[in-house]
Design a protein around this motif. Structure first.
Motif, PDB file in Angstrom:
ATOM      1  N   SER A  35      -2.418   3.547  -7.680  1.00 57.78           N
ATOM      2  CA  SER A  35      -3.854   3.840  -7.740  1.00 57.78           C
ATOM      3  C   SER A  35      -4.566   3.231  -6.541  1.00 57.78           C
ATOM      4  O   SER A  35      -5.412   3.874  -5.916  1.00 57.78           O
ATOM      5  CB  SER A  35      -4.434   3.294  -9.035  1.00 57.78           C
ATOM      6  OG  SER A  35      -5.819   3.440  -9.064  1.00 57.78           O
ATOM      7  N   GLU A  36      -4.221   1.989  -6.207  1.00 55.93           N
ATOM      8  CA  GLU A  36      -4.847   1.330  -5.065  1.00 55.93           C
ATOM      9  C   GLU A  36      -4.492   2.045  -3.760  1.00 55.93           C
ATOM     10  O   GLU A  36      -5.326   2.173  -2.874  1.00 55.93           O
ATOM     11  CB  GLU A  36      -4.428  -0.141  -5.005  1.00 55.93           C
ATOM     12  CG  GLU A  36      -5.099  -0.985  -6.068  1.00 55.93           C
ATOM     13  CD  GLU A  36      -4.697  -2.448  -6.003  1.00 55.93           C
ATOM     14  OE1 GLU A  36      -4.155  -2.877  -4.972  1.00 55.93           O
ATOM     15  OE2 GLU A  36      -4.929  -3.150  -6.988  1.00 55.93           O
ATOM     16  N   THR A  37      -3.263   2.545  -3.653  1.00 55.63           N
ATOM     17  CA  THR A  37      -2.864   3.272  -2.456  1.00 55.63           C
ATOM     18  C   THR A  37      -3.676   4.552  -2.319  1.00 55.63           C
ATOM     19  O   THR A  37      -4.177   4.861  -1.238  1.00 55.63           O
ATOM     20  CB  THR A  37      -1.354   3.612  -2.508  1.00 55.63           C
ATOM     21  OG1 THR A  37      -0.629   2.392  -2.586  1.00 55.63           O
ATOM     22  CG2 THR A  37      -0.926   4.389  -1.282  1.00 55.63           C
ATOM     23  N   SER A  38      -3.829   5.287  -3.420  1.00 54.03           N
ATOM     24  CA  SER A  38      -4.607   6.527  -3.342  1.00 54.03           C
ATOM     25  C   SER A  38      -6.067   6.223  -3.061  1.00 54.03           C
ATOM     26  O   SER A  38      -6.737   6.966  -2.353  1.00 54.03           O
ATOM     27  CB  SER A  38      -4.453   7.359  -4.613  1.00 54.03           C
ATOM     28  OG  SER A  38      -5.041   6.723  -5.714  1.00 54.03           O
ATOM     29  N   LEU A  39      -6.580   5.101  -3.595  1.00 58.43           N
ATOM     30  CA  LEU A  39      -7.960   4.715  -3.302  1.00 58.43           C
ATOM     31  C   LEU A  39      -8.119   4.352  -1.834  1.00 58.43           C
ATOM     32  O   LEU A  39      -9.123   4.687  -1.211  1.00 58.43           O
ATOM     33  CB  LEU A  39      -8.384   3.538  -4.187  1.00 58.43           C
ATOM     34  CG  LEU A  39      -8.598   3.857  -5.660  1.00 58.43           C
ATOM     35  CD1 LEU A  39      -8.891   2.578  -6.433  1.00 58.43           C
ATOM     36  CD2 LEU A  39      -9.711   4.867  -5.855  1.00 58.43           C
ATOM     37  N   ALA A  40      -7.112   3.686  -1.262  1.00 59.05           N
ATOM     38  CA  ALA A  40      -7.187   3.314   0.152  1.00 59.05           C
ATOM     39  C   ALA A  40      -7.217   4.561   1.022  1.00 59.05           C
ATOM     40  O   ALA A  40      -7.976   4.625   1.993  1.00 59.05           O
ATOM     41  CB  ALA A  40      -6.003   2.421   0.529  1.00 59.05           C
ATOM     42  N   VAL A  41      -6.410   5.561   0.681  1.00 55.95           N
ATOM     43  CA  VAL A  41      -6.415   6.810   1.439  1.00 55.95           C
ATOM     44  C   VAL A  41      -7.767   7.489   1.300  1.00 55.95           C
ATOM     45  O   VAL A  41      -8.341   7.978   2.272  1.00 55.95           O
ATOM     46  CB  VAL A  41      -5.277   7.744   0.954  1.00 55.95           C
ATOM     47  CG1 VAL A  41      -5.431   9.139   1.521  1.00 55.95           C
ATOM     48  CG2 VAL A  41      -3.931   7.153   1.321  1.00 55.95           C
ATOM     49  N   THR A  87     -11.837  -5.649  -8.113  1.00 59.75           N
ATOM     50  CA  THR A  87     -12.806  -5.417  -7.051  1.00 59.75           C
ATOM     51  C   THR A  87     -13.141  -3.931  -7.038  1.00 59.75           C
ATOM     52  O   THR A  87     -12.263  -3.106  -6.797  1.00 59.75           O
ATOM     53  CB  THR A  87     -12.249  -5.835  -5.682  1.00 59.75           C
ATOM     54  OG1 THR A  87     -11.866  -7.216  -5.749  1.00 59.75           O
ATOM     55  CG2 THR A  87     -13.277  -5.629  -4.589  1.00 59.75           C
ATOM     56  N   PRO A  88     -14.396  -3.594  -7.325  1.00 68.14           N
ATOM     57  CA  PRO A  88     -14.755  -2.174  -7.408  1.00 68.14           C
ATOM     58  C   PRO A  88     -14.545  -1.447  -6.077  1.00 68.14           C
ATOM     59  O   PRO A  88     -14.679  -2.025  -5.005  1.00 68.14           O
ATOM     60  CB  PRO A  88     -16.246  -2.208  -7.763  1.00 68.14           C
ATOM     61  CG  PRO A  88     -16.478  -3.553  -8.361  1.00 68.14           C
ATOM     62  CD  PRO A  88     -15.507  -4.468  -7.669  1.00 68.14           C
ATOM     63  N   VAL A  89     -14.230  -0.174  -6.178  1.00 68.59           N
ATOM     64  CA  VAL A  89     -13.994   0.664  -5.008  1.00 68.59           C
ATOM     65  C   VAL A  89     -15.212   0.636  -4.089  1.00 68.59           C
ATOM     66  O   VAL A  89     -15.072   0.545  -2.866  1.00 68.59           O
ATOM     67  CB  VAL A  89     -13.666   2.119  -5.434  1.00 68.59           C
ATOM     68  CG1 VAL A  89     -13.594   3.040  -4.234  1.00 68.59           C
ATOM     69  CG2 VAL A  89     -12.370   2.157  -6.212  1.00 68.59           C
ATOM     70  N   VAL A  90     -16.411   0.682  -4.672  1.00 73.18           N
ATOM     71  CA  VAL A  90     -17.617   0.718  -3.835  1.00 73.18           C
ATOM     72  C   VAL A  90     -17.753  -0.545  -3.001  1.00 73.18           C
ATOM     73  O   VAL A  90     -18.243  -0.493  -1.869  1.00 73.18           O
ATOM     74  CB  VAL A  90     -18.907   0.966  -4.667  1.00 73.18           C
ATOM     75  CG1 VAL A  90     -18.915   2.355  -5.263  1.00 73.18           C
ATOM     76  CG2 VAL A  90     -19.114  -0.088  -5.732  1.00 73.18           C
ATOM     77  N   ILE A  91     -17.307  -1.669  -3.520  1.00 75.81           N
ATOM     78  CA  ILE A  91     -17.356  -2.925  -2.757  1.00 75.81           C
ATOM     79  C   ILE A  91     -16.340  -2.868  -1.620  1.00 75.81           C
ATOM     80  O   ILE A  91     -16.636  -3.247  -0.487  1.00 75.81           O
ATOM     81  CB  ILE A  91     -17.068  -4.151  -3.659  1.00 75.81           C
ATOM     82  CG1 ILE A  91     -18.091  -4.249  -4.789  1.00 75.81           C
ATOM     83  CG2 ILE A  91     -17.022  -5.432  -2.831  1.00 75.81           C
ATOM     84  CD1 ILE A  91     -19.473  -4.598  -4.359  1.00 75.81           C
ATOM     85  N   ARG A  92     -15.150  -2.375  -1.909  1.00 78.39           N
ATOM     86  CA  ARG A  92     -14.128  -2.253  -0.854  1.00 78.39           C
ATOM     87  C   ARG A  92     -14.598  -1.292   0.229  1.00 78.39           C
ATOM     88  O   ARG A  92     -14.393  -1.541   1.417  1.00 78.39           O
ATOM     89  CB  ARG A  92     -12.795  -1.806  -1.443  1.00 78.39           C
ATOM     90  CG  ARG A  92     -12.162  -2.867  -2.328  1.00 78.39           C
ATOM     91  CD  ARG A  92     -10.719  -2.556  -2.620  1.00 78.39           C
ATOM     92  NE  ARG A  92     -10.515  -1.229  -3.133  1.00 78.39           N
ATOM     93  CZ  ARG A  92      -9.976  -0.946  -4.311  1.00 78.39           C
ATOM     94  NH1 ARG A  92      -9.586  -1.918  -5.095  1.00 78.39           N
ATOM     95  NH2 ARG A  92      -9.807   0.299  -4.698  1.00 78.39           N
TER      96      ARG A  92
END
Length: 169
Positions: A35-41, A87-92
Motif C-alpha cells: 500500500s505504501e509503495t502504491s501511495l509513493a507512486v 502518517t497520513p498521505v496528505v502530510i507525506r
C-alpha cells in the motif's frame, strides 16, 4: 489422563493461535508495504502533474500555487481512524512538496528569495497543517543564514506552537 489430554489440546490450540496471529500480522505488513509503495507512486505522479502545471508560471506564482497544494487542518479532520493512525498521505504529499521546493532553490540560487518568502508564508498560514508549518519555519530559520538572504521575520505571524515544534526538528 483427561487432564493431560485437556492441557495438551489447550497447548496445541494456543500454539496454533499464536502461529495464525503471526502469519496474519506478517501478511498485514506485506499489505502495508504494498500500500505504501502504491501511495509513493501516486504521490510521485501528483508531483509530476504539478510540475507540468507550474512550468508556465513565474517563480512567485508557482510558489503561491504550491502553497495552496499543502494540506489543511480541515483535510486532517476528514481522515479515517486508520489514516490518522499512520502518517497520513496528505502530510507525506505536503512534505514532498516542501522538499522539492527546497531542492529547487538549492540548485537554482535565483529561486532562493522567493522560496524563503514562501516558507515564511507557509509558516504563517493557519490553514496549513501545523507539522508542515513547523517545517517551513525551521527552513526559514536555517536558510536565512545559509543562503545569506535578508528576510524580515520580526513581523512574522507564527504561533508559539509552530515555533516550539520547529525548534525540535
Amino acid at each position: 489422563m483427561k487432564k493431560i489430554v485437556f492441557i495438551l489440546v489447550i497447548t496445541i490450540a494456543l500454539i496454533l493461535g499464536a502461529m495464525m496471529i503471526k502469519k496474519n500480522s506478517s501478511q498485514e505488513v506485506v499489505k502495508d508495504q504494498a500500500s505504501e509503495t502504491s501511495l509513493a507512486v501516486s504521490d510521485e505522479n501528483k508531483i509530476i502533474e504539478s510540475e507540468d502545471k507550474m512550468a508556465s508560471l513565474s517563480i512567485k506564482e508557482e510558489l503561491d500555487e504550491r502553497l495552496k497544494e499543502l494540506p489543511t487542518m480541515g483535510e486532517l479532520k476528514n481522515l479515517s481512524e486508520e489514516e490518522a493512525h499512520h502518517t497520513p498521505v496528505v502530510i507525506r504529499e505536503g512534505g514532498a512538496i516542501l522538499g522539492k521546493i527546497h531542492a529547487e532553490a538549492n540548485e537554482n540560487p535565483e529561486r532562493r528569495p522567493d522560496t524563503l518568502a514562501f516558507f515564511k508564508d507557509c509558516a504563517e498560514d493557519e490553514e496549513v497543517v501545523t507539522a508542515l508549518r513547523a517545517v517551513c519555519w525551521n527552513k526559514v530559520m536555517t536558510l536565512i543564514p545559509e543562503w545569506q538572504i535578508f528576510l524580515s521575520i520580526s513581523d512574522a505571524k507564527v504561533s508559539d506552537e509552530v515555533k516550539n515544534l520547529a525548534s525540535q526538528l
